[in-house]
Design a protein around this motif. Structure first.
Motif, PDB file in Angstrom:
ATOM      1  N   ASP A   1       0.882  -1.170   0.000  1.00 47.22           N
ATOM      2  CA  ASP A   1       0.000   0.000   0.000  1.00 47.22           C
ATOM      3  C   ASP A   1       0.920   1.221   0.000  1.00 47.22           C
TER       4      ASP A   1
ATOM      5  N   HIS B   1       0.551   5.158  -0.531  1.00 49.41           N
ATOM      6  CA  HIS B   1      -0.277   6.344  -0.761  1.00 49.41           C
ATOM      7  C   HIS B   1       0.537   7.634  -0.748  1.00 49.41           C
TER       8      HIS B   1
ATOM      9  N   HIS C   1      -2.107   6.504   6.519  1.00 46.68           N
ATOM     10  CA  HIS C   1      -1.324   5.264   6.642  1.00 46.68           C
ATOM     11  C   HIS C   1      -0.532   5.017   5.365  1.00 46.68           C
TER      12      HIS C   1
ATOM     13  N   ASP D   1      -9.287   4.811  -3.949  1.00 47.35           N
ATOM     14  CA  ASP D   1      -8.560   3.858  -3.117  1.00 47.35           C
ATOM     15  C   ASP D   1      -8.321   2.585  -3.926  1.00 47.35           C
TER      16      ASP D   1
HETATM   17 ZN    ZN Z   1      -4.539   2.088   2.153  1.00 45.03          ZN
END
Ligand code: ZN
Ligand code: VGL
Length: 207
Positions: free
Chosen positions: A48, A50, A83, A115
């Motif tokens: 992940d 971001h 996060h 997302d």
């Molecule tokens: Zn995420």
């Protein structure tokens, strides 16, 4: 051609991280046993990843608190704590993960306007990450997956694997995974099973 897909085994989803999954760190010994088993021809890890200020973060929506449902690009979106921001400690793989044996890292969640729970495509299903093509090109016929979090990224990755890799056997390894919400985990397992994902334990996989 057997592949293992490790979903988001990152600091951010382990205790001490910004979006900790209960007992998330407990997947590490099991995941490492799978990695080191010699059962897999190919090992892939998703990450992940971001940008700061990502639209899934509650902090990007004035008045919204983490774990409330808000709106992102016109669609309902769970508001997460900040996060796995690119290049932060939170986004790094857990230090115990046997990363040296990982052949390919698939990052996801870079588009601030949508997302991406699945390692295969954004939640709006518009943008592909390229992972399906990568696995197809490698000739993968069996895909085992596990990691964090069962009720979000693992579930959506498994469902997309079934849909986007026709003919590939997909298995979810339950004890190498942990989820955010117990009811969500149960629903995720039911949804995976209903769509043709086999539910297995590491013991069965390693037998
Ligand atoms: Zn995420
Ligand atoms: C995840 C929520 C937000 C996951 C990622 O890895 O399951 N969950 N971003």
């Amino acid at each position: 051609m057997k592949a293992l897909l490790l979903i988001d085994i990152q600091n951010g989803f382990c205790p001490g991280g910004n979006l900790p999954v209960p007992d998330g760190n407990q997947v590490l010994p099991v995941a490492n046993k799978l990695i080191d088993s010699g059962k897999y021809d190919l090992i892939v890890a998703s990450q992940d990843w971001h940008p700061a200020g990502h639209g899934s973060f509650a902090s990007a929506h004035p008045g919204k608190k983490p774990f409330e449902v808000g709106t992102l690009s016109g669609k309902p979106q769970m508001m997460w704590p900040d996060h796995c921001v690119q290049n932060s400690k939170d986004a790094e793989f857990h230090p115990d993960l046997h990363l040296g044996a990982v052949d390919f890292i698939q990052q996801k969640g870079q588009n601030p306007a949508v997302d991406s729970y699945s390692a295969f495509r954004d939640n709006d299903q518009a943008a592909l990450t390229g992972l399906a093509a990568y696995l197809r090109n490698k000739g993968v016929t069996e895909l085992d997956l596990c990691g964090l979090a069962t009720d979000y990224c693992v579930k959506f990755s498994a469902l997309d694997a079934v849909e986007m890799l026709p003919g590939v056997t997909v298995r979810f390894i339950e004890d190498a995974s942990r989820g955010i919400d117990p009811a969500g985990v149960k629903a995720a397992i039911d949804a995976m099973r209903a769509r043709g994902v086999a539910i297995a334990s590491s013991k069965e996989v390693l037998a």
